[in-house]
Design a protein around this motif. Sequence first.
Motif, PDB file in Angstrom:
ATOM      1  N   PRO A   1      29.077  50.252  35.348  1.00  0.00           N
ATOM      2  CA  PRO A   1      29.719  49.510  36.186  1.00  0.00           C
ATOM      3  C   PRO A   1      29.442  50.368  37.496  1.00  0.00           C
ATOM      4  O   PRO A   1      29.526  51.525  37.466  1.00  0.00           O
ATOM      5  N   TRP A   2      29.122  49.665  38.586  1.00  0.00           N
ATOM      6  CA  TRP A   2      28.675  50.469  39.840  1.00  0.00           C
ATOM      7  C   TRP A   2      29.379  50.257  41.144  1.00  0.00           C
ATOM      8  O   TRP A   2      29.437  51.257  41.827  1.00  0.00           O
ATOM      9  N   ASP A   3      29.951  49.120  41.401  1.00  0.00           N
ATOM     10  CA  ASP A   3      30.543  48.707  42.592  1.00  0.00           C
ATOM     11  C   ASP A   3      31.839  47.939  42.357  1.00  0.00           C
ATOM     12  O   ASP A   3      31.673  47.293  41.255  1.00  0.00           O
ATOM     13  N   VAL A   4      32.766  48.233  43.136  1.00  0.00           N
ATOM     14  CA  VAL A   4      34.062  47.320  42.868  1.00  0.00           C
ATOM     15  C   VAL A   4      34.344  46.845  44.513  1.00  0.00           C
ATOM     16  O   VAL A   4      34.278  47.810  45.439  1.00  0.00           O
ATOM     17  N   ASP A   5      35.112  45.659  44.519  1.00  0.00           N
ATOM     18  CA  ASP A   5      35.735  45.331  45.730  1.00  0.00           C
ATOM     19  C   ASP A   5      37.139  44.547  45.266  1.00  0.00           C
ATOM     20  O   ASP A   5      37.037  43.807  44.646  1.00  0.00           O
ATOM     21  N   ALA A   6      37.894  45.125  46.051  1.00  0.00           N
ATOM     22  CA  ALA A   6      39.316  44.568  45.946  1.00  0.00           C
ATOM     23  C   ALA A   6      40.086  43.849  47.145  1.00  0.00           C
ATOM     24  O   ALA A   6      41.253  43.686  47.245  1.00  0.00           O
ATOM     25  N   SER A   7      39.235  43.240  47.838  1.00  0.00           N
ATOM     26  CA  SER A   7      39.788  42.453  49.134  1.00  0.00           C
ATOM     27  C   SER A   7      40.278  41.115  48.914  1.00  0.00           C
ATOM     28  O   SER A   7      41.109  40.693  49.756  1.00  0.00           O
TER      29      SER A   7
ATOM     30  N   PRO B   1      43.023  38.507  47.274  1.00  0.00           N
ATOM     31  CA  PRO B   1      44.377  38.692  46.666  1.00  0.00           C
ATOM     32  C   PRO B   1      44.234  38.305  45.024  1.00  0.00           C
ATOM     33  O   PRO B   1      43.342  37.349  44.936  1.00  0.00           O
ATOM     34  N   ASP B   2      44.754  38.969  44.120  1.00  0.00           N
ATOM     35  CA  ASP B   2      44.989  38.725  42.570  1.00  0.00           C
ATOM     36  C   ASP B   2      43.586  38.791  42.061  1.00  0.00           C
ATOM     37  O   ASP B   2      43.474  38.262  41.040  1.00  0.00           O
ATOM     38  N   ALA B   3      42.516  39.338  42.670  1.00  0.00           N
ATOM     39  CA  ALA B   3      41.111  39.624  41.905  1.00  0.00           C
ATOM     40  C   ALA B   3      40.467  40.839  42.342  1.00  0.00           C
ATOM     41  O   ALA B   3      40.641  41.252  43.280  1.00  0.00           O
ATOM     42  N   LEU B   4      39.754  41.194  41.252  1.00  0.00           N
ATOM     43  CA  LEU B   4      39.070  42.525  41.423  1.00  0.00           C
ATOM     44  C   LEU B   4      37.753  42.082  40.933  1.00  0.00           C
ATOM     45  O   LEU B   4      37.346  41.536  39.906  1.00  0.00           O
ATOM     46  N   TRP B   5      36.590  42.215  41.966  1.00  0.00           N
ATOM     47  CA  TRP B   5      35.293  41.925  41.993  1.00  0.00           C
ATOM     48  C   TRP B   5      34.374  43.349  41.225  1.00  0.00           C
ATOM     49  O   TRP B   5      34.831  44.330  42.046  1.00  0.00           O
ATOM     50  N   PHE B   6      33.828  43.351  40.451  1.00  0.00           N
ATOM     51  CA  PHE B   6      32.820  44.392  40.152  1.00  0.00           C
ATOM     52  C   PHE B   6      31.634  44.174  39.561  1.00  0.00           C
ATOM     53  O   PHE B   6      31.176  42.608  39.386  1.00  0.00           O
ATOM     54  N   THR B   7      30.692  45.084  39.596  1.00  0.00           N
ATOM     55  CA  THR B   7      29.041  44.865  39.145  1.00  0.00           C
ATOM     56  C   THR B   7      28.865  45.660  37.943  1.00  0.00           C
ATOM     57  O   THR B   7      29.424  46.724  37.783  1.00  0.00           O
ATOM     58  N   GLU B   8      27.853  45.204  37.062  1.00  0.00           N
ATOM     59  CA  GLU B   8      26.867  46.296  36.361  1.00  0.00           C
ATOM     60  C   GLU B   8      25.740  46.428  37.212  1.00  0.00           C
ATOM     61  O   GLU B   8      25.144  45.614  37.809  1.00  0.00           O
ATOM     62  N   GLN B   9      25.215  47.599  37.198  1.00  0.00           N
ATOM     63  CA  GLN B   9      23.994  47.879  37.805  1.00  0.00           C
ATOM     64  C   GLN B   9      22.663  47.232  37.288  1.00  0.00           C
ATOM     65  O   GLN B   9      21.859  46.665  38.018  1.00  0.00           O
ATOM     66  N   LYS B  10      22.718  46.687  36.061  1.00  0.00           N
ATOM     67  CA  LYS B  10      21.618  45.870  35.623  1.00  0.00           C
ATOM     68  C   LYS B  10      21.409  44.412  36.175  1.00  0.00           C
ATOM     69  O   LYS B  10      20.744  43.569  35.738  1.00  0.00           O
ATOM     70  N   GLY B  11      22.380  44.135  37.368  1.00  0.00           N
ATOM     71  CA  GLY B  11      22.420  42.737  38.008  1.00  0.00           C
ATOM     72  C   GLY B  11      23.569  41.678  37.553  1.00  0.00           C
ATOM     73  O   GLY B  11      23.293  40.717  37.865  1.00  0.00           O
ATOM     74  N   LEU B  12      24.714  42.174  37.160  1.00  0.00           N
ATOM     75  CA  LEU B  12      25.760  41.262  36.692  1.00  0.00           C
ATOM     76  C   LEU B  12      26.915  41.433  37.647  1.00  0.00           C
ATOM     77  O   LEU B  12      27.197  42.771  37.982  1.00  0.00           O
ATOM     78  N   VAL B  13      27.477  40.176  37.973  1.00  0.00           N
ATOM     79  CA  VAL B  13      28.677  40.208  39.006  1.00  0.00           C
ATOM     80  C   VAL B  13      29.907  39.670  38.215  1.00  0.00           C
ATOM     81  O   VAL B  13      29.600  38.527  37.661  1.00  0.00           O
ATOM     82  N   TYR B  14      30.917  40.394  38.366  1.00  0.00           N
ATOM     83  CA  TYR B  14      32.179  39.692  37.587  1.00  0.00           C
ATOM     84  C   TYR B  14      33.508  39.572  38.674  1.00  0.00           C
ATOM     85  O   TYR B  14      33.610  40.355  39.523  1.00  0.00           O
TER      86      TYR B  14
ATOM     87  N   LEU C   1      21.394  46.525  40.769  1.00  0.00           N
ATOM     88  CA  LEU C   1      22.201  46.283  41.524  1.00  0.00           C
ATOM     89  C   LEU C   1      23.206  47.414  42.222  1.00  0.00           C
ATOM     90  O   LEU C   1      23.873  48.167  41.487  1.00  0.00           O
ATOM     91  N   LEU C   2      22.977  47.612  43.448  1.00  0.00           N
ATOM     92  CA  LEU C   2      23.411  48.805  44.028  1.00  0.00           C
ATOM     93  C   LEU C   2      24.751  48.915  45.101  1.00  0.00           C
ATOM     94  O   LEU C   2      25.328  49.518  45.210  1.00  0.00           O
TER      95      LEU C   2
END
Length: 191
Positions: free
Chosen positions: A5-11, A13-26, A52-53
């Motif tokens: 897991p590489w980056d995270v975004d909490a902007s 409401p009620d959701a947390l976005w995060f990535t895996e370096q191999k190119g996945l966005v959750y 994915l950086l």
Amino acid sequence: GLDVPWDVDASCPDALWFTEQKGLVYRLNLQTGEQKRMLALTDVLYRKSYGLLGMAVHPQKNYVFLHYTYEANDTSLTSMVKSRLVRFDIKGDTLTNRFVLLDNIPGNTFHNGSRILLSPDDKVIFSMGDAGRADETQNDAVLVGKIMRLNMDGSIPDDNPIPGSPVWSKGHRNPQGLAFGRNNVLYSSEH
């Protein structure tokens, strides 16, 4: 069960976005705990220190900004690694309408940065490492070793320091942290 897991975004409401370096966005629903894969990049070049950086989410405009490395097709290059900054639209449970803001950024197997930050005045702040080209971090024409500032459509803000250039700050080694402090002062940390 995540793989780098590489980056995270909490902007949002009620959701947390995060990535895996191999190119996945959750997107993780903080109410239900449901984890949804929103995107799998098909052109990401992933190895130990590149892939994915960077990611930033704009919940009001329903945008997700990503920076990632890809393989260049030009065999005359000293490095086959390039990177790009892209924007996607959030549509339900997927990311669509890929729009490239910056492309063909010189990359390498190290020092690709990066972080993406959205400013209070809706500008995209993007950091890029020197990609092993320390001698070009002061060169305004080469987008390595820079912090850049763009409008959300990829155009250059009129009040950037160098007219017609995305460069906001230069001479960086590998900036991997960006944050706004009090009075909207931009801070960067080097890896």
